[in-house]
Design an enzyme around this catalytic site. Structure first.
Site, PDB file in Angstrom:
ATOM      1  NE  ARG A  45     -13.617  -0.107   1.092  1.00 35.74           N
ATOM      2  CZ  ARG A  45     -13.616  -0.056  -0.223  1.00 35.74           C
ATOM      3  NH1 ARG A  45     -14.575   0.586  -0.854  1.00 35.74           N
ATOM      4  NH2 ARG A  45     -12.651  -0.640  -0.917  1.00 35.74           N
ATOM      5  CE1 TYR A  47      -5.164   2.150  -5.615  1.00 36.16           C
ATOM      6  CE2 TYR A  47      -3.662   4.023  -5.478  1.00 36.16           C
ATOM      7  CZ  TYR A  47      -3.980   2.712  -5.160  1.00 36.16           C
ATOM      8  OH  TYR A  47      -3.135   1.961  -4.401  1.00 36.16           O
ATOM      9  CD  GLU A  80      -5.993  10.745   5.128  1.00 34.91           C
ATOM     10  OE1 GLU A  80      -6.968  10.093   4.763  1.00 34.91           O
ATOM     11  OE2 GLU A  80      -5.019  10.992   4.378  1.00 34.91           O
ATOM     12  CB  SER A  81      -1.370   7.901   4.897  1.00 28.71           C
ATOM     13  OG  SER A  81      -1.915   8.522   3.756  1.00 28.71           O
ATOM     14  CD1 TRP A  97      -6.446  -3.808   4.339  1.00 27.82           C
ATOM     15  CD2 TRP A  97      -4.598  -4.902   3.659  1.00 27.82           C
ATOM     16  NE1 TRP A  97      -5.836  -3.056   3.349  1.00 27.82           N
ATOM     17  CE2 TRP A  97      -4.715  -3.693   2.921  1.00 27.82           C
ATOM     18  CE3 TRP A  97      -3.518  -5.747   3.407  1.00 27.82           C
ATOM     19  CZ2 TRP A  97      -3.786  -3.312   1.948  1.00 27.82           C
ATOM     20  CZ3 TRP A  97      -2.609  -5.367   2.430  1.00 27.82           C
ATOM     21  CH2 TRP A  97      -2.735  -4.161   1.718  1.00 27.82           C
ATOM     22  CB  THR A 112      -8.066   2.011   4.658  1.00 28.08           C
ATOM     23  OG1 THR A 112      -8.317   3.000   5.653  1.00 28.08           O
ATOM     24  CG2 THR A 112      -9.199   2.014   3.657  1.00 28.08           C
ATOM     25  CB  CYS A 146      -0.902  -0.030   1.233  1.00 27.20           C
ATOM     26  SG  CYS A 146      -1.780   1.514   1.480  1.00 27.20           S
TER      27      CYS A 146
HETATM   28  N1  GSH Z   1      -7.256   7.544   3.433  1.00 27.81           N
HETATM   29  C1  GSH Z   1      -6.362   6.533   3.436  1.00 27.81           C
HETATM   30  C2  GSH Z   1      -6.422   5.676   2.210  1.00 27.81           C
HETATM   31  C3  GSH Z   1      -5.731   4.380   2.515  1.00 27.81           C
HETATM   32  C4  GSH Z   1      -6.166   3.279   1.566  1.00 27.81           C
HETATM   33  O1  GSH Z   1      -6.983   3.450   0.640  1.00 27.81           O
HETATM   34  N2  GSH Z   1      -5.579   2.071   1.782  1.00 27.81           N
HETATM   35  C5  GSH Z   1      -5.929   0.932   0.963  1.00 27.81           C
HETATM   36  C6  GSH Z   1      -4.716   0.089   0.650  1.00 27.81           C
HETATM   37  S1  GSH Z   1      -3.657   0.819  -0.529  1.00 27.81           S
HETATM   38  C7  GSH Z   1      -6.815   0.003   1.775  1.00 27.81           C
HETATM   39  O2  GSH Z   1      -6.481  -0.368   2.884  1.00 27.81           O
HETATM   40  N3  GSH Z   1      -7.934  -0.431   1.178  1.00 27.81           N
HETATM   41  C8  GSH Z   1      -8.800  -1.405   1.753  1.00 27.81           C
HETATM   42  C9  GSH Z   1     -10.248  -1.089   1.479  1.00 27.81           C
HETATM   43  O3  GSH Z   1     -10.548  -0.042   0.899  1.00 27.81           O
HETATM   44  O4  GSH Z   1     -11.080  -1.907   1.859  1.00 27.81           O
HETATM   45  C10 GSH Z   1      -4.968   7.056   3.722  1.00 27.81           C
HETATM   46  O5  GSH Z   1      -4.380   7.802   2.928  1.00 27.81           O
HETATM   47  O6  GSH Z   1      -4.487   6.708   4.774  1.00 27.81           O
END
Ligand code: GSH
Length: 316
Positions: free
Chosen positions: A133, A199, A151-152, A107, A135, A74
């Site tokens: 979600r 994306y 939030e990264s 995950w 994430t 990721c």
């Molecule tokens: N807002 C988030 C986006 C993070 C994100 O989209 N992570 C993806 C992996 S690259 C994820 O975990 N997706 C799982 C999902 O959407 O179910 C950030 O920037 O921290």
């Protein structure tokens, strides 16, 4: 006389297969990548707490209290690993790995953690009715067993500024006051057109939304290429959070986004300044330990089933 098998007309199969595949594809994509008018919309992050040294804060500053959950493929999680490494926070902030689940989606924990097998269980430990979600990255508080932030872009600011008393490289400031305007303005442009832009190309559902995303992606890459002619980094001679945020997309570009997401107008390798810039950041101390190109390729090509049903990983 030889018996001939009666076959249904080819067009019949084509029409049925197209209909079934398109309906399934749209259903899967609506789960994986919410689209509005054919254009991908990234869901917003739900946990946005801060860590600080105020005594009335829930999340106070302590070494070894917080932990990062990350998936190696990721790019958003990769940002947090880079800042942790550059600041020298390896001994005060633990990292736990999650891996994509091919069949369930989402995950799963590489090792049982907080008694959870999946990232969703961890989210629900923090907030029992959570349905959104799940994430990565997640900045987790081991004391209250809650998510501080997912939030990264916020987590990297927290790691850069709040943990200096535990950092072995505290003097490195990746978000200095005098560059904030310039960093924020690059971030704004790069987030929309590059980080999320790749994306938007890959998850576009119409030709025109794909073309818009792809053209704006390469127009911003061209701007960055021009800027890097006279600058070592985006904002001059100092590495900043804007560079970290750009690097994690660029290092994945030629091996994944170029083909899987159809970001195919040019490769990063064909831009002389951008490719010099990627190598330069890559050569900073221990950055190579924050990612694994084989895992990145395997996860993207193996798990984004609707975009790559065969699971084949292209040779490069
Ligand atoms: N807002 C988030 C986006 C993070 C994100 O989209 N992570 C993806 C992996 S690259 C994820 O975990 N997706 C799982 C999902 O959407 O179910 C950030 O920037 O921290």
């Amino acid at each position: 006389m030889s018996k001939q098998n009666k076959s249904l007309p080819t067009s019949f199969f084509i029409v049925i297969a197209r209909f079934v595949w398109k309906s399934l594809w749209q259903l899967m994509m609506s789960q994986l990548a919410p689209n509005e008018k054919g254009s991908y919309n990234r869901p917003s992050s739900q946990f946005l707490h801060q860590i600080n040294s105020y005594s009335d804060s829930i999340y106070t500053l302590e070494a070894d209290r917080y932990c990062l959950y990350v998936g190696l493929s990721c790019p958003w999680a990769h940002r947090t690993l880079m800042v942790r490494t550059l600041k020298g926070l390896e001994n005060s902030i633990e990292v736990k790995m999650v891996i994509p689940s091919v069949n369930q989606g989402g995950w799963i924990m590489e090792e049982l953690s907080e008694n959870c097998q999946t990232l969703r269980q961890l989210y629900q430990l923090s907030q029992p009715n959570y349905q959104g979600r799940c994430t990565v990255p997640v900045l987790w508080d081991k004391t209250t067993k809650t998510i501080v932030n997912n939030e990264s872009s916020e987590i990297i600011i927290i790691l850069n500024s709040q943990f200096n008393q535990f950092a072995t490289n505290a003097e490195l400031n990746l978000y200095p006051d005098d560059l904030k305007l310039s960093i924020d303005s690059w971030n704004e442009k790069i987030y929309h057109h590059v980080n999320n832009g790749v994306y938007r190309c890959g998850f576009a559902q119409t030709q025109s939304t794909y073309e818009d995303a792809c053209n704006s992606l390469f127009s911003v890459l061209d701007d960055i290429e021009a800027n890097l002619l006279n600058n070592r980094y985006l904002c001059g001679d100092r590495l900043t959070l804007a560079d970290i945020r750009l690097f994690t997309t660029l290092i994945r570009f030629d091996i994944v986004y170029y083909s899987l997401f159809k970001c195919s107008l040019k490769s990063i390798d064909s831009y002389s300044n951008l490719s010099r810039y990627v190598k330069d950041i890559d050569n900073l101390s221990a950055i190579k330990d924050t990612y694994d190109l084989k895992v990145i390729q395997k996860d993207y090509f193996g798990n984004l089933f609707p975009l790559n049903p065969s699971g084949i990983i292209p040779l490069s």
